[in-house]
Design an enzyme around this catalytic site. Structure first.
Site, PDB file in Angstrom:
ATOM      1  N   HIS A   1     -14.524  -4.030  -7.267  1.00  0.00           N
ATOM      2  CA  HIS A   1     -13.705  -2.823  -7.188  1.00  0.00           C
ATOM      3  C   HIS A   1     -14.564  -1.557  -7.208  1.00  0.00           C
ATOM      4  O   HIS A   1     -14.310  -0.608  -6.493  1.00  0.00           O
ATOM      5  CB  HIS A   1     -12.732  -2.816  -8.372  1.00  0.00           C
ATOM      6  CG  HIS A   1     -11.679  -1.767  -8.269  1.00  0.00           C
ATOM      7  ND1 HIS A   1     -10.381  -2.058  -7.944  1.00  0.00           N
ATOM      8  CD2 HIS A   1     -11.731  -0.429  -8.424  1.00  0.00           C
ATOM      9  CE1 HIS A   1      -9.690  -0.955  -7.911  1.00  0.00           C
ATOM     10  NE2 HIS A   1     -10.477   0.056  -8.202  1.00  0.00           N
TER      11      HIS A   1
ATOM     12  N   HIS B   1      -3.377  -0.131  -4.794  1.00  0.00           N
ATOM     13  CA  HIS B   1      -3.064  -0.562  -6.161  1.00  0.00           C
ATOM     14  C   HIS B   1      -2.217  -1.823  -6.076  1.00  0.00           C
ATOM     15  O   HIS B   1      -1.065  -1.845  -6.498  1.00  0.00           O
ATOM     16  CB  HIS B   1      -2.345   0.553  -6.925  1.00  0.00           C
ATOM     17  CG  HIS B   1      -2.884   0.746  -8.299  1.00  0.00           C
ATOM     18  ND1 HIS B   1      -2.121   1.074  -9.382  1.00  0.00           N
ATOM     19  CD2 HIS B   1      -4.152   0.642  -8.778  1.00  0.00           C
ATOM     20  CE1 HIS B   1      -2.879   1.170 -10.466  1.00  0.00           C
ATOM     21  NE2 HIS B   1      -4.114   0.915 -10.120  1.00  0.00           N
TER      22      HIS B   1
END
Lengths: 968, 273
Positions: A233, A304
């Site tokens: 990430h 998300h």
């Protein structure tokens, strides 16, 4: 003292929110519910008298016109029991879950002159009328009323929690080190797994080697900090690493090594194009381009996905909150001016019994995600002006939630610099146990256990907190009170301070970080992803003024450390050192890996479908396809006009309900210069070939901006990859191919990438079987428009005007919606010819600037047929058109391929007869055809290649077919 | 015109206010000096309401609309600034509350104000009407036609039917009882009603929230305090209109602009002259 205050609607008052819940329940198939009432419960702790609690009920909690309140002490309260025809259930937030109402209520009580309030808890009690069994109730609670990750059902014995339970909720702190020095391979893997670090064996070995050199074991905090920095990430290992890529085309396999996919594709476009208006690209939170002489604009899109899979409202809520903070943390801080959101879900009618274990139903995911975006975007006062929603069954365990924000920033404020000796200031929300391991969690696959293991990764946002931060921040920026800023996103303080201090090093005293509650471990403070926090670097001289400015608007800001110049990350907790790492190891110590990637075309064929004589019902099915149909139900829930800059809205036309191409926004009131925002996304093309998916998405994003009057030479792009597990060669092969497509076509169109994002590991594993999402690239585009009053919308304007198709149509039904309505995929995916596309874009841009086009709509999903239909019913006007006049190239020429082929770089354009000559002069190098005329009569009539009518419908019926599917 | 002679507008801000800049822009466009003032400055006395001619409470989600919309701001206005606001109204100055600002004016009792129907012992600021949840149960952004009534200084010269967007979740106007509603009508305190394009009563979505008697905006008895759910600052320029690209003739202002012009004009004529 502890009080319970219950608020409910007075007898006879329409309970609108209760009705909405009822609708949700009926949606679940439980039609026996005849009525739902909600009782709002406030549990209030503090030294508060009976007359004071009544004042609180009367003057704060109840609306005296429509509601009534009742106050109870623990002795006087009896929990109402469910009866035969009425079921009662009370739902409250789990301890530690953000509920902004609690803080507001405390403030409200203090404003009444009652300072003795200590804590507030809220809950909702639902009264469901009708013959409902206990099993039904359980089902409703699970599927509609509560999400166990953040809610619990209140049992009668626990209606009044103890004061201790409410006021403090934390555990005692413990210090840990890991025995890494002596660990064998198995133990290394176990440490990574147990700690949810998502570090692979190679990485664990590198860490072991580092600590062996130091001759000591790491603390938990050090391991956490490294895991966060090295997570997919945050570090984008796949895109920055080495890839051995083999590609099979036409029976031949070629293999090559790729070093740094990002640099060799996406970044390379921007470097090659070297546009003078690219101000700051790829190295900050968002890409920055020039707007006018004293202003720049920036744009960022984030994903998300994993949090939204588990808690759709909270996931989307904090998704949009996070990307807004990216904008606040770009340069020295930009002001957000609009949002864009793109979602991918499984179809809403997915059967409950087929749902994989541990997943939420797609309709609930969709409603929750939309609500989450609505809540945050609207409350921040940022218009949501653009978006898209796509559906495919394989998004069932793993929906996609893309949130984007555009900001404006004064020219010169895009640079930031951390200086030695500057203090580290954290401002905004307090730190809690929220979102622990969010960064690492999103770097692995989801499983049916994710909801248990990673529940800490679920959060709810507090948009008003972020709005308060925004208000002060821009003021502090303009006063020059800080020299660098970034947001706390994934990885929390660890990521924010780690990045800012990469060059100089930083020292932080973790006990100084303001906490929501006591009992957090120091490592939790460091990696917590609590929302609404920004980190700044300020000189000691300015720091005091900065803190005072925040205080003026009730925002907490605290000095937590210093940028030292030691080039080390040094963390202390009450004076004890808990982390001492070299920044160089953190940022460059990650072992380089080579991943395998393979790509071969799928084994699909063109379907054998005969072309019906009458294609009217086919057009209706295509219009009703979830990907094509109206998204008005979603769009209206977003405030798309706040800030007063809305020029071309997402809904246009005679009834304000037609689908606009790009949205146009004025970022500076009182001027004419604007921005256009669009997106290109199409997962079905990617199922055939990700290379051409990228090409089509870039073409679509650009042509939507051109369709509203935007300049094709002033467009910048963002790339956003959502992919499956990149450790699997077939997934990674598609990713490489897609990135190559991004490179070739962005370069060809002269549209630089200015920022991007990748979200990998989008798979849902159950019983050892893994469902990967359809590989998805989202291309977001931003265009600068010199004069927004020259904008064009897509609705037909006037009967008698000519209808043009501009751009060549090919036999390209592969991946089309038309094929999908026939359960086919095909192979002939639309290609892009950038040379021809550029000429078309230039010609249409010239036409809009000369005021020659009355309406323009791009041809995308559903082809010419859908474009024409949408233009007709949006304008309330009919159409007569002849397919034989459509410029077409291809062996296979049939009515359906002309109507529904999704070839790129095409537009339908409406031109007044008196402008015909002028318009055609601009099209000298572009294929076009005058295919028909706008009609007063509301009939939609298309003549086929044989000059016989092949589509004949009323525009109202077309519109109904288009509006119905997602009208919840 | 010298600085001193300019109409001065206080655009009130607090946590969650978000239509402040466009509201200030609307007033400034007609020559007013508009300041964005955080409510804390009024509490501390570093800014004073009495220095201004117009108080504008813009749209937004003050304090997150927690509990009910506008409630916490309403209590701040009533309990902490009540006397200043009374004096402001007495001095024949103007107040406008848009959307969330209207919700706060209503919940604080500043609107519809003292109607002489209060029961004994009631404070002068007492909530008598409300703006509650839309019947659709959700937030909606849509354009609405409004039929003008009443005789407020704010609405002088407006066309009979104007077109302005709403964007709210809690906008359904409900009076305490029929007696109060009749009083409002008799006093000419209803300023705007939702209607169709021709000005006739309209069902949902024409009336977007289920407001009783289609009421979209009201004034106090003097007409100098106006509250409305629709956003006139969002139809301020011609290109705000959702269908402006369909019109042949272009104008410079939208149909909400006159409201701001009226406010500034009133100050120039009645308070500064």
């Amino acid at each position: 003292m502890i009080w319970r205050v219950e608020i409910k609607e007075k007898e006879g008052v329409f309970d609108a929110l209760g009705e909405r819940i009822k609708k949700d329940i009926i949606d679940l198939g439980l039609t026996s519910v005849s009525q739902v009432h909600i009782v709002y419960v406030y549990t209030i702790v503090g030294d508060i008298s009976e007359s004071q609690i009544k004042q609180i009920g009367r003057e704060l909690l109840a609306d005296s016109v429509t509601q009534e309140y009742t106050c109870f002490s623990p002795e006087a309260y009896i929990f109402p029991l469910s009866k035969k025809n009425i079921k009662i259930v009370e739902i409250a937030h789990n301890p530690g879950v953000m509920d902004p109402v609690e803080e507001s209520t405390i403030k409200g009580i203090r404003d009444l002159g009652i300072p003795t309030v200590k804590a507030v808890r809220t809950a909702k009690q639902y009264h469901l009328k009708g013959p409902i069994s206990d099993e039904d109730l359980e089902f409703v609670v699970q599927k509609a009323l509560a999400n166990k990750l953040i809610h619990h059902v209140v049992i009668p014995e626990n209606v009044f929690p103890t004061e201790k339970e409410i006021v403090a909720n934390g555990q005692a702190c413990k210090v840990l080190t890991f025995d890494l020095l002596e660990a064998d391979q198995k133990r290394l893997t176990q440490i990574s797994e147990d700690g949810q670090l998502f570090l692979n064996l190679n990485e664990m070995k590198a860490i072991q080697k580092y600590f062996r050199k130091l001759k000591r074991n790491p603390t938990d905090c050090e391991l956490e900090a490294i895991a966060q920095t090295w997570s997919e990430h945050c570090y984008h290992k796949t895109f920055r690493g080495n890839i051995r890529y083999s590609c099979t085309e036409k029976g031949q396999t070629k293999t090559k090594n790729i070093r740094n996919l990002l640099k060799s594709t996406i970044v390379k476009v921007t470097q090659t194009l070297d546009k003078p208006w690219c101000v700051s690209v790829f190295h900050d939170n968002a890409g920055v381009i020039k707007f006018d002489k004293d202003t720049n604009v920036c744009f960022k899109v984030e994903t998300h996905n994993h949090p939204s899979a588990l808690e759709p409202f909270g996931g989307a809520n904090t998704g949009i909150g996070g990307v807004i903070r990216d904008i606040l943390g770009t340069g020295l801080g930009a002001k957000p001016v609009c949002n864009t959101d793109v979602f991918c879900f499984a179809p809403p009618e997915y059967s409950f019994k087929d749902l994989p274990t541990g997943t939420l139903h797609p309709k609930r995911v969709m409603k929750g995600v939309v609500s989450g975006v609505r809540d945050y975007g609207n409350k921040m006062g940022i218009p949501t002006v653009n978006g898209a929603v796509l559906f495919d069954e394989r998004f069932v365990g793993n929906p996609l939630v893309y949130c984007g924000t555009v900001g404006v920033i004064p020219a010169g404020k895009e640079k930031k610099k951390v200086r030695k000796g500057d203090v580290i200031v954290v401002a905004g929300g307090k730190t809690g146990r929220d979102g622990i391991h969010g960064a690492t969690f999103s770097s692995g696959e989801l499983t049916s256990e994710s909801e248990v293991v990673s529940s800490g990764a679920v959060q709810i946002g507090d948009p008003i907190q972020e709005k308060k931060v925004l208000d002060v921040l821009l003021e502090a920026r303009d006063q020059g009170m800080y020299s660098a800023i970034t947001d706390c996103g994934a990885g929390g303080l660890s990521s924010a301070v780690g990045e800012m201090g990469e060059e100089l090093g930083a020292r932080v005293d973790l006990e100084k970080v303001p906490l929501k509650y006591q009992g957090l471990n120091y490592d939790e403070i460091w990696i917590s992803e609590s929302q609404e926090r920004m980190v700044m670097s300020a000189s000691k001289k300015n720091a005091e003024k900065l803190l005072a400015l925040f205080e003026q608007e009730n925002v907490e800001a605290t000095v937590i450390g210093e940028f030292t110049g030691s080039k080390r990350l040094e963390l202390f907790y009450h004076g004890e050192q808990v982390c001492d790492l070299e920044m160089s190891f953190m940022h460059d110590g990650i072992p380089n890996i080579t991943k395998e990637a393979r790509w071969a075309p799928p084994k699909s064929r063109e379907p054998e479908i005969s072309c019906p004589k009458d294609l009217t019902s086919n057009l209706l099915s295509v219009l009703s396809h979830y990907n094509v149909c109206s998204k008005e139900w979603i769009i209206r829930q977003y405030d798309h006009e706040v800030q007063g800059g809305s020029i071309i809205k997402p809904l246009v036309g005679v009834d304000n309900d037609g689908p606009s191409d790009a949205s146009v926004v004025l970022p500076k009131l009182g001027t004419k210069k604007g921005i256009a925002i669009s997106n290109g996304v199409n997962v079905r093309y990617g199922m055939i070939d990700p290379f051409w998916m990228a090409a089509s998405c870039i073409d679509e994003a650009i042509r939507q901006i051109v369709a509203v009057g935007g300049n094709p030479d002033r467009i910048a792009l963002l790339d956003n990859f959502c992919w499956g597990n990149p450790d699997k060669p077939d997934r990674l092969g598609g990713l490489v191919r897609c990135a190559q497509g991004c490179h070739d076509f962005a370069l060809g169109y002269g549209t630089p990438f200015i920022s991007g994002k990748d979200s990998l590991y989008n798979e849902y594993a159950e019983d050892g079987k893994s469902i990967a999402i359809p590989s998805t690239i989202l291309i977001s585009a931003i265009g600068i428009m010199d004069d927004v009053t020259k904008s064009v919308t897509m609705d037909f304007k006037k009967a008698g005007n000519l209808i043009y198709v501009v751009g060549q149509t090919y036999d390209e039904l592969g991946g089309s919606i038309y094929y999908d309505t026939k359960d086919a995929l095909g192979m002939q995916v639309p290609h892009v010819d950038v040379k021809q596309g550029r000429k078309t874009f230039q010609a249409l841009f010239a036409a809009t600037q000369k005021g020659l086009a009355r309406s323009i709509h791009d041809c995308s999903e559903g082809g010419i047929a859908v474009a024409l239909a949408e233009m007709a019913f949006s304008g309330g006007l009919g159409v007569t058109a002849l397919l034989k006049d459509v410029p077409y190239e291809g062996k296979n020429k049939r009515n359906d391929s002309v109507l529904f082929s999704e070839s790129n770089s095409r537009f339908v354009v409406e031109v007044a007869p008196e402008k015909q000559k002028q318009f055609e002069k601009l099209l000298s190098e572009v294929p076009y055809g005058v295919i028909g005329r706008v009609e007063e009569s509301p009939e939609f009539v298309i003549y086929g290649l044989d000059d016989k009518v092949c589509v004949n419908a009323y525009i109202d019926d077309l519109k109904k077919a288009w509006q119905k599917p997602l009208q919840f | 015109m010298s600085e001193k002679k300019s109409p001065r507008v206080l655009v009130l801000r607090t946590a969650g206010t978000n239509c402040d800049e466009e509201t200030a822009f609307a007033f400034r466009s007609f020559g007013a000096k508009a300041d964005l003032v955080h409510i804390n400055r009024l509490f501390e006395g570093t800014a004073r309401l009495s220095d201004y001619h117009i108080l504008a409470i813009p749209g937004g989600f003050t304090y997150g609309d927690d509990i009910v919309s506008g409630r916490i701001l309403a209590n701040e206005l009533r309990l902490r600034l009540g006397d200043d606001i009374q004096d402001f109204i007495k001095a024949r100055k103007l107040i406008i509350g848009i959307c969330n600002g209207f919700q706060a004016l209503v919940r604080s009792g500043i609107l519809p104000g003292d109607l002489g129907v209060k029961s004994q012992g009631e404070a002068s600021f007492q909530q008598t009407v409300t703006l509650t949840y839309n019947e659709s149960g959700k937030f909606e952004d849509r354009w609405t036609y409004l039929r003008l009534s009443g005789k407020s200084v704010w609405t002088k010269g407006l066309e009979d039917v104007i077109y302005i967007p709403v964007a709210h979740a809690e906008g359904k106007f409900v009076p305490r009882d029929d007696k109060l509603l009749n009083k409002l009508k008799k006093n000419g305190q209803v300023a705007f009603r939702y209607c169709d394009e021709q000005g006739n009563p309209a069902a949902y979505p024409g009336n977007p929230n289920g407001s009783i008697d289609d009421i979209a905006g009201i004034t106090d008895k003097t007409g100098r305090v106006l509250g409305l759910m629709p956003h006139p600052e969002r139809h301020f320029i011609f290109e705000h209109h959702p269908r402006w690209t369909r019109f042949e003739k272009k104008e410079s202002f939208g149909q909400g602009a006159q409201i701001f012009k009226n406010g500034v004009q009133y100050v120039k004529e009645k308070l500064l002259a």
